[in-house]
Design a protein around this motif. Structure first.
Motif, PDB file in Angstrom:
ATOM      1  N   ASN A  10       3.138  -5.975  -9.391  1.00  0.00           N
ATOM      2  CA  ASN A  10       2.127  -6.151  -8.349  1.00  0.00           C
ATOM      3  C   ASN A  10       1.435  -7.509  -8.476  1.00  0.00           C
ATOM      4  N   HIS A  51       0.834  -1.206   0.000  1.00  0.00           N
ATOM      5  CA  HIS A  51       0.000   0.000   0.000  1.00  0.00           C
ATOM      6  C   HIS A  51       0.871   1.258   0.000  1.00  0.00           C
ATOM      7  N   TRP A  77       4.570  -2.037 -13.905  1.00  0.00           N
ATOM      8  CA  TRP A  77       4.194  -1.832 -12.498  1.00  0.00           C
ATOM      9  C   TRP A  77       3.094  -2.811 -12.110  1.00  0.00           C
ATOM     10  N   ARG A  78       2.101  -2.924 -12.963  1.00  0.00           N
ATOM     11  CA  ARG A  78       1.004  -3.851 -12.695  1.00  0.00           C
ATOM     12  C   ARG A  78       1.492  -5.293 -12.674  1.00  0.00           C
ATOM     13  N   VAL A 104       2.238   1.736  -3.437  1.00  0.00           N
ATOM     14  CA  VAL A 104       1.222   2.227  -4.378  1.00  0.00           C
ATOM     15  C   VAL A 104       1.045   3.732  -4.211  1.00  0.00           C
ATOM     16  N   LEU A 119      -6.093  -2.095  -9.241  1.00  0.00           N
ATOM     17  CA  LEU A 119      -5.162  -1.037  -9.583  1.00  0.00           C
ATOM     18  C   LEU A 119      -5.877  -0.020 -10.459  1.00  0.00           C
ATOM     19  N   TYR A 152       4.145   5.498  -5.636  1.00  0.00           N
ATOM     20  CA  TYR A 152       4.173   5.374  -7.100  1.00  0.00           C
ATOM     21  C   TYR A 152       3.137   6.290  -7.745  1.00  0.00           C
ATOM     22  N   GLU A 153       1.935   6.276  -7.225  1.00  0.00           N
ATOM     23  CA  GLU A 153       0.868   7.084  -7.826  1.00  0.00           C
ATOM     24  C   GLU A 153       1.149   8.572  -7.683  1.00  0.00           C
TER      25      GLU A 153
END
Length: 184
Positions: free
Chosen positions: A141, A60, A137-138, A63, A177, A66-67
């Protein structure tokens, strides 16, 4: 005859007493072993649950960083603050991992190592140490959650929990995502 009868009676009483003593000792030893096994299973369950919780918190934090770095999300916190949160989450995950290493069997330890490797790759990407696209990235994950599912499977087997969620049915649910941002 009277003396022989008394000796047989005494021998039978002694044999009965010895048999009762031996049986009680075996039952008590069995109880102690069961208590010990349950105690270790409880400690393992706590360690496994804490570890997965720390892994999820680490993901988390990745994420969020990154976002924000990729301008997919605006937050009132700075990138530096998010990086510090990620560092703290990583340290907590490492400590929980060490506890798993102390208590788990080989299969669980190997699965935990795979989780550590997969989440490290996410962390490197989130921090910008490794460069990649949103699809990469996905994929990182997805690889981490596949490793987590494998860890769950081995931990459940180690704890004697029946049932399984391996296979395509569980993994097909996908990750939550965000989609790609499009400019209008």
């Amino acid at each position: 005859m009277d003396t022989i009868t008394q000796l047989v009676t005494i021998a039978a009483v002694l044999l009965g007493a010895l048999t009762t003593y031996a049986t009680n000792q075996l039952v008590e030893r069995s109880k102690r072993q069961e208590v010990r096994r349950v105690r270790w299973d409880e400690k393992k369950l706590d360690a496994y649950a804490e570890y997965i919780g720390r892994v999820r918190a680490f993901i988390h934090a990745n994420v969020l960083l990154y976002e924000v770095r990729e301008e997919m999300r605006a937050m009132p916190r700075s990138e530096h603050d998010l990086t510090m949160d990620l560092t703290d989450a990583g340290a907590a995950q490492a400590i929980a991992f060490e506890r798993v290493m102390l208590l788990a069997g080989d299969e669980v330890v190997n699965a935990a190592h795979a989780v550590q490797e997969a989440t490290a790759a996410i962390g490197w990407h989130a921090r910008g140490v490794t460069v990649g696209t949103l699809d990469e990235w996905r994929a990182r994950n997805a690889a981490a959650f596949t490793a987590i599912n494998l860890f769950h499977q081995h931990a459940r087997a180690d704890l004697g929990v029946s049932g399984s969620f391996e296979g395509e049915t569980h993994s097909a649910r996908g990750l939550l995502l965000p989609g790609s941002r499009t400019t209008e």
